[in-house]
Motif scaffolding. Structure first.
Motif, PDB file in Angstrom:
ATOM      1  N   PRO A   1      -9.701  -6.365   9.108  1.00 40.59           N
ATOM      2  CA  PRO A   1     -10.631  -6.109   7.714  1.00 40.59           C
ATOM      3  C   PRO A   1      -9.924  -5.123   6.726  1.00 40.59           C
ATOM      4  N   ARG A   2      -8.917  -4.393   7.476  1.00 40.46           N
ATOM      5  CA  ARG A   2      -8.706  -3.255   6.206  1.00 40.46           C
ATOM      6  C   ARG A   2      -6.920  -3.900   6.050  1.00 40.46           C
TER       7      ARG A   2
ATOM      8  N   ARG B   1      -6.215  -6.759   6.168  1.00 41.12           N
ATOM      9  CA  ARG B   1      -6.469  -7.805   4.916  1.00 41.12           C
ATOM     10  C   ARG B   1      -6.271  -7.238   4.225  1.00 41.12           C
ATOM     11  N   VAL B   2      -7.306  -6.556   3.727  1.00 44.41           N
ATOM     12  CA  VAL B   2      -7.601  -6.249   2.756  1.00 44.41           C
ATOM     13  C   VAL B   2      -5.865  -5.316   1.744  1.00 44.41           C
ATOM     14  N   PHE B   3      -5.236  -4.720   2.552  1.00 46.87           N
ATOM     15  CA  PHE B   3      -4.401  -4.382   1.933  1.00 46.87           C
ATOM     16  C   PHE B   3      -2.971  -5.682   2.046  1.00 46.87           C
TER      17      PHE B   3
ATOM     18  N   ASP C   1      -3.619  -8.572   1.199  1.00 46.11           N
ATOM     19  CA  ASP C   1      -4.712  -8.843  -0.734  1.00 46.11           C
ATOM     20  C   ASP C   1      -4.214  -8.010  -1.108  1.00 46.11           C
ATOM     21  N   PHE C   2      -4.172  -7.046  -1.228  1.00 45.30           N
ATOM     22  CA  PHE C   2      -3.145  -5.862  -2.490  1.00 45.30           C
ATOM     23  C   PHE C   2      -2.266  -6.175  -2.833  1.00 45.30           C
TER      24      PHE C   2
END
Length: 55
Positions: free
Chosen positions: A37-38, A40-42, A44-45
């Motif tokens: 998840p972390r 994926r968040v990066f 996306d950012f």
């Protein structure tokens, strides 16, 4: 982001003859199913910050 440092001479550019007009950034990962998840968040950012991917 670094324009003031370049203007003051605190930083200098190197390899100017190899500069490109685009930002060629790639993110490689094994499989979309296995991205933590972390990460994926990066991704996306970074994608939102740098613009849509080119075909």
């Amino acid at each position: 982001m670094i324009a003031p440092e370049l203007a003051s001479g605190a930083l200098v550019t190197v390899l100017d003859e190899f500069a490109v007009d685009e930002r060629p950034i790639h993110a490689l990962y094994q499989s979309p199913r296995h991205v933590i998840p972390r990460v994926r968040v990066f991704l996306d950012f970074a994608s939102a910050l740098l613009g849509p991917p080119r075909p």
